[in-house]
Design a protein around this motif. Structure first.
Motif, mmCIF file in Angstrom:
data_model
loop_
_atom_site.group_PDB
_atom_site.id
_atom_site.type_symbol
_atom_site.label_atom_id
_atom_site.label_comp_id
_atom_site.label_asym_id
_atom_site.label_seq_id
_atom_site.Cartn_x
_atom_site.Cartn_y
_atom_site.Cartn_z
ATOM 1 N N PHE A 44 -20.045 -2.259 -4.317
ATOM 2 C CA PHE A 44 -19.654 -3.259 -3.873
ATOM 3 C C PHE A 44 -18.407 -3.327 -3.004
ATOM 4 N N PRO A 45 -17.800 -4.354 -1.748
ATOM 5 C CA PRO A 45 -17.589 -5.061 -0.710
ATOM 6 C C PRO A 45 -15.739 -4.269 -1.499
ATOM 7 N N GLY A 46 -15.242 -3.658 -0.835
ATOM 8 C CA GLY A 46 -14.131 -3.713 -0.807
ATOM 9 C C GLY A 46 -13.941 -2.309 -2.558
ATOM 10 N N ARG A 47 -15.152 -1.385 -2.653
ATOM 11 C CA ARG A 47 -15.218 -0.266 -4.036
ATOM 12 C C ARG A 47 -14.025 0.623 -3.631
ATOM 13 N N THR A 48 -13.879 1.125 -2.322
ATOM 14 C CA THR A 48 -12.908 2.928 -2.004
ATOM 15 C C THR A 48 -11.461 2.031 -2.331
ATOM 16 N N ASP A 49 -11.388 0.455 -1.856
ATOM 17 C CA ASP A 49 -10.070 -0.252 -2.351
ATOM 18 C C ASP A 49 -9.565 0.021 -3.584
ATOM 19 N N SER A 73 -3.988 -1.874 -0.991
ATOM 20 C CA SER A 73 -4.892 -1.436 -2.157
ATOM 21 C C SER A 73 -4.979 -2.749 -2.446
ATOM 22 N N TRP A 74 -4.763 -3.685 -3.507
ATOM 23 C CA TRP A 74 -5.268 -4.809 -3.673
ATOM 24 C C TRP A 74 -5.484 -5.541 -2.079
ATOM 25 N N MET A 75 -4.466 -5.675 -1.525
ATOM 26 C CA MET A 75 -4.458 -6.504 -0.959
ATOM 27 C C MET A 75 -5.683 -6.351 0.523
ATOM 28 N N LEU A 76 -6.170 -4.932 0.294
ATOM 29 C CA LEU A 76 -7.796 -4.709 1.429
ATOM 30 C C LEU A 76 -8.696 -4.845 0.038
ATOM 31 N N PHE A 77 -8.436 -4.629 -1.066
ATOM 32 C CA PHE A 77 -9.994 -4.971 -1.798
ATOM 33 C C PHE A 77 -10.188 -6.440 -1.991
ATOM 34 N N MET A 78 -9.051 -7.172 -1.982
ATOM 35 C CA MET A 78 -8.994 -8.788 -1.850
ATOM 36 C C MET A 78 -9.974 -9.182 -0.892
ATOM 37 N N PRO A 137 -14.614 -4.115 8.370
ATOM 38 C CA PRO A 137 -14.583 -3.192 9.691
ATOM 39 C C PRO A 137 -13.326 -2.319 9.843
ATOM 40 N N SER A 138 -13.655 -0.400 10.203
ATOM 41 C CA SER A 138 -12.812 0.090 10.217
ATOM 42 C C SER A 138 -12.269 0.133 8.359
ATOM 43 N N ALA A 139 -12.734 -0.183 7.691
ATOM 44 C CA ALA A 139 -12.236 -0.363 6.072
ATOM 45 C C ALA A 139 -11.467 1.751 5.922
ATOM 46 N N SER A 140 -12.286 2.635 6.911
ATOM 47 C CA SER A 140 -11.663 3.498 5.969
ATOM 48 C C SER A 140 -9.863 4.098 6.702
ATOM 49 N N LEU A 141 -9.716 3.388 7.922
ATOM 50 C CA LEU A 141 -8.984 3.643 9.075
ATOM 51 C C LEU A 141 -7.833 2.639 8.046
ATOM 52 N N TYR A 142 -7.982 1.322 7.050
ATOM 53 C CA TYR A 142 -7.145 1.627 6.675
ATOM 54 C C TYR A 142 -6.813 1.814 5.543
ATOM 55 N N THR A 143 -7.601 2.094 4.331
ATOM 56 C CA THR A 143 -7.593 3.208 3.154
ATOM 57 C C THR A 143 -6.732 4.542 4.135
ATOM 58 N N GLY A 144 -6.790 4.505 4.657
ATOM 59 C CA GLY A 144 -6.194 6.023 5.104
ATOM 60 C C GLY A 144 -4.220 5.735 5.388
ATOM 61 N N LEU A 145 -4.534 4.335 6.241
ATOM 62 C CA LEU A 145 -3.023 4.293 6.640
ATOM 63 C C LEU A 145 -2.204 3.648 5.169
ATOM 64 N N SER A 146 -3.213 3.609 3.818
ATOM 65 C CA SER A 146 -2.735 2.886 3.145
ATOM 66 C C SER A 146 -1.859 4.106 2.612
ATOM 67 N N ILE A 147 -2.841 4.814 2.453
ATOM 68 C CA ILE A 147 -1.852 6.357 1.914
ATOM 69 C C ILE A 147 -0.834 6.557 2.453
ATOM 70 N N ALA A 148 -1.031 6.728 3.794
ATOM 71 C CA ALA A 148 0.094 7.538 4.507
ATOM 72 C C ALA A 148 0.961 6.667 4.429
ATOM 73 N N ALA A 149 1.251 5.463 4.340
ATOM 74 C CA ALA A 149 1.925 4.604 3.643
ATOM 75 C C ALA A 149 2.979 5.299 2.733
ATOM 76 N N GLY A 150 1.970 5.429 1.451
ATOM 77 C CA GLY A 150 3.098 5.487 0.205
ATOM 78 C C GLY A 150 3.467 7.009 0.287
ATOM 79 N N LEU A 151 2.375 7.822 1.513
ATOM 80 C CA LEU A 151 3.510 9.090 1.639
ATOM 81 C C LEU A 151 4.476 9.678 2.248
ATOM 82 N N VAL A 152 4.584 7.976 3.144
ATOM 83 C CA VAL A 152 6.300 7.878 4.332
ATOM 84 C C VAL A 152 6.739 8.156 2.935
ATOM 85 N N VAL A 153 6.883 6.707 1.964
ATOM 86 C CA VAL A 153 7.431 6.566 1.876
ATOM 87 C C VAL A 153 8.045 7.671 0.393
#
Length: 544
Positions: free
Chosen positions: A28-33, A77-82, A92-108
């Motif tokens: 379904f759309p946004g499944r990964t997020d 993740s909620w923002m990207l999923f919705m 578009p470039s959904a995997s990039l956004y997911t990667g940036l979300s993970i990176a932001a979480g790891l940085v903080v």
């Protein structure tokens, strides 16, 4: 165990069960997020559980810092999923956004875990016991904390506004999905804002992870009752609503989850969405639905009143267990009528064409046949002369022409009347017709003149047959009111290439032979002289 810990345990279990249930939905759309959202919320709840359960300040600080990965990635993740779910397809470039979300979480998370070195998250941590929570700590926040909160609240506000807009514009049956999504996000983040800005606590603890207990509860209801995630309703609603064909989507539970205006018009503008499919009181789907889930697409016809519809039945989604089916009804009544009218028009056109052909044949027959005797008229010679000459050249046999002229025909008409003349002509035509052989042609040249063309014959054979005709016709006098009238004829014979070099010359020689027969006393057969006996022409054979 602390009450807060019990609640957090329920949050973790509920989130895991909801995730497992959602995985069965398939793509379904946004499944990964969406899965990232579940994982982040679970991370946060687990960290909070150990924080609440711990009594040692160092452990409590550790779990509080560990929770920051979930605190950061959950709203993103909620923002990207919705965004993907409302759009109806992955970004578009959904995997990039997911990667940036993970990176932001790891940085903080890294900043939080190294807080003792820079105090960017927590400036100070001091004991703040209460009767209900004696091991409680107080956290004084640093600049990174406030920057993260501003970003999180901004993301949540923008996503909430967009989700609210989608809920307002969605069909009624899908509106509950968006409202559920909005509530499931707003409850924990409202609790978070109450904690950060008003110091409100539950059991002496940050209420944000505790409020997440509502998330799996709401998602479970949406998944089980409203086919949440099985469709992207807002993205397709405009297309479905404007589609000229009737579109009806029925869930595996037998509920109508989508019905556009064209479908409602078929059923008298009834409200269909949310009603059981059985309430329609008709079955226009396939008798065997099982074949649909083997990848088949069924198409058949269904009648309602005076209208006929082509019904196309397809599986809406890949999730086999839900067995959601879409019915697309196309009104083909006018098409069938047009097709029937076209068939009628085609049959009429064919009938007219056939009538025209028959008329053309009749006209052709009338143009090439004498109406009195039934013989061909002289126009036929234009069509057959070249063919007869070519055949004679090809087979090496002569083409013989026998020209006949009834004797004293004018006197017969004047004495016995024109009917007697017509009877004589018919009698002569009958004698010729009955004696014709395959390939031979009898022609009434006009008046009392006749011509017989004999392919593959010779002059002597033609002379013998002409003498036989003369004897037969003479023996059949015409019956008149004044008594029998005897019929005789004079005949001339010519042949190509024996006496003539062309078709026209052959006819001319035959006519001259007729005149010679009349000069000799009539009632006789005369053969045109051979080339050596003529002074006015040479045959093609002689020329060669």
């Amino acid at each position: 165990m602390q009450p807060a810990a019990v609640i957090l345990a329920f949050v973790v279990v509920g989130t895991v069960l909801t995730t497992w249930h959602t995985l069965r939905v398939g793509s379904f759309p946004g499944r990964t997020d969406y899965l990232m959202l579940m994982a982040s919320g679970c991370w946060w709840a687990v960290s909070a559980f150990f924080d609440v359960s711990a009594t040692d300040p160092a452990s409590k600080i550790f779990y509080s810092e560990l929770a920051w990965y979930g605190i950061i990635t959950t709203p993103i993740s909620w923002m990207l999923f919705m965004a993907a779910y409302i759009r109806g397809s992955d970004l578009p470039s959904a995997s990039l956004y997911t990667g940036l979300s993970i990176a932001a979480g790891l940085v903080v998370l890294t900043i939080a875990m190294t807080n003792d070195l820079h105090h960017l998250i927590y400036v100070a941590v001091t004991p703040d016991p209460s009767p209900a929570y004696p091991h409680q700590l107080r956290y004084d926040h640093g600049p990174v904390f406030f920057a993260a909160m501003i970003a999180i609240y901004f993301f949540m506000l923008m996503t909430a506004i967009r989700t609210l807009w989608a809920a307002i514009h969605a069909p009624e049956v899908h509106r509950a999905q968006f409202i559920g999504l909005l509530v499931s996000a707003m409850v924990p983040w409202t609790a978070n804002a109450a904690y950060n800005f008003a110091g409100i606590r539950i059991f002496g603890f940050d209420p944000t992870p505790l409020a997440y207990v509502v998330v799996p509860m709401i998602y479970s209801v949406l998944v089980s009752r409203n086919q949440f995630l099985s469709l992207a309703p807002v993205a397709i609603s405009a297309v479905v609503a404007a589609h000229p064909d009737g579109i009806l989507v029925v869930s595996g539970h037998g509920l109508i989850t989508e019905a556009n205006g064209a479908m409602r018009a078929i059923f008298g503008d009834r409200q269909l969405v949310g009603k059981p499919f059985s309430d329609l009181g008709t079955m226009f789907g396939p008798a065997d639905r099982a074949s649909l889930f083997d990848g088949s697409e069924l198409v058949h016809r269904w009648r309602r009143g005076e209208r006929t519809y082509e019904v196309r039945t397809v599986v809406v989604e890949a999730a086999r267990y839900s067995q959601s089916v879409a019915y697309v009804l196309r009104d083909i009544t006018d098409y069938l009528r047009a097709q029937e009218n076209l068939q009628i028009s085609t049959r009429l056109m064919e009938d007219r064409l056939e009538a025209n052909l028959r008329l053309q044949e009749q006209l052709h027959e009338m143009a090439h046949r004498d109406s009195l005797t039934g013989l061909n008229n002289r126009r036929i010679l234009e069509n057959i002369s070249d063919r007869l000459i070519d055949t004679a050249d090809a087979v090496g046999r002569s083409l013989v022409a026998v020209s006949l002229d009834l004797d004293h025909f004018k006197r017969l008409n004047d004495t016995y009347g024109h009917k007697a003349g017509d009877d004589a002509l018919v009698a002569m035509a009958g004698v010729l017709t009955r004696s014709l052989r395959p390939g031979e042609v009898a022609v009434r040249m006009g008046g009392e003149e006749f011509l017989v063309l004999m392919p593959n014959a010779d002059i002597e054979e033609a002379r013998a047959r002409a003498e036989a005709w003369r004897a037969v016709i003479r023996s059949q006098p015409v019956v008149t009111s004044l008594g029998p009238a005897e019929i005789t004829f004079s005949a001339g014979i010519s042949a190509y290439p024996d006496t003539a070099a062309s078709f026209e010359q052959m006819l001319q020689q035959a006519d001259k032979a007729v005149y010679a027969a009349k000069r000799a006393g009539r009632n006789r057969v005369v053969v045109a002289r051979q080339p050596g006996e003529l002074g006015d022409g040479r045959t093609r054979l002689a020329q060669s």
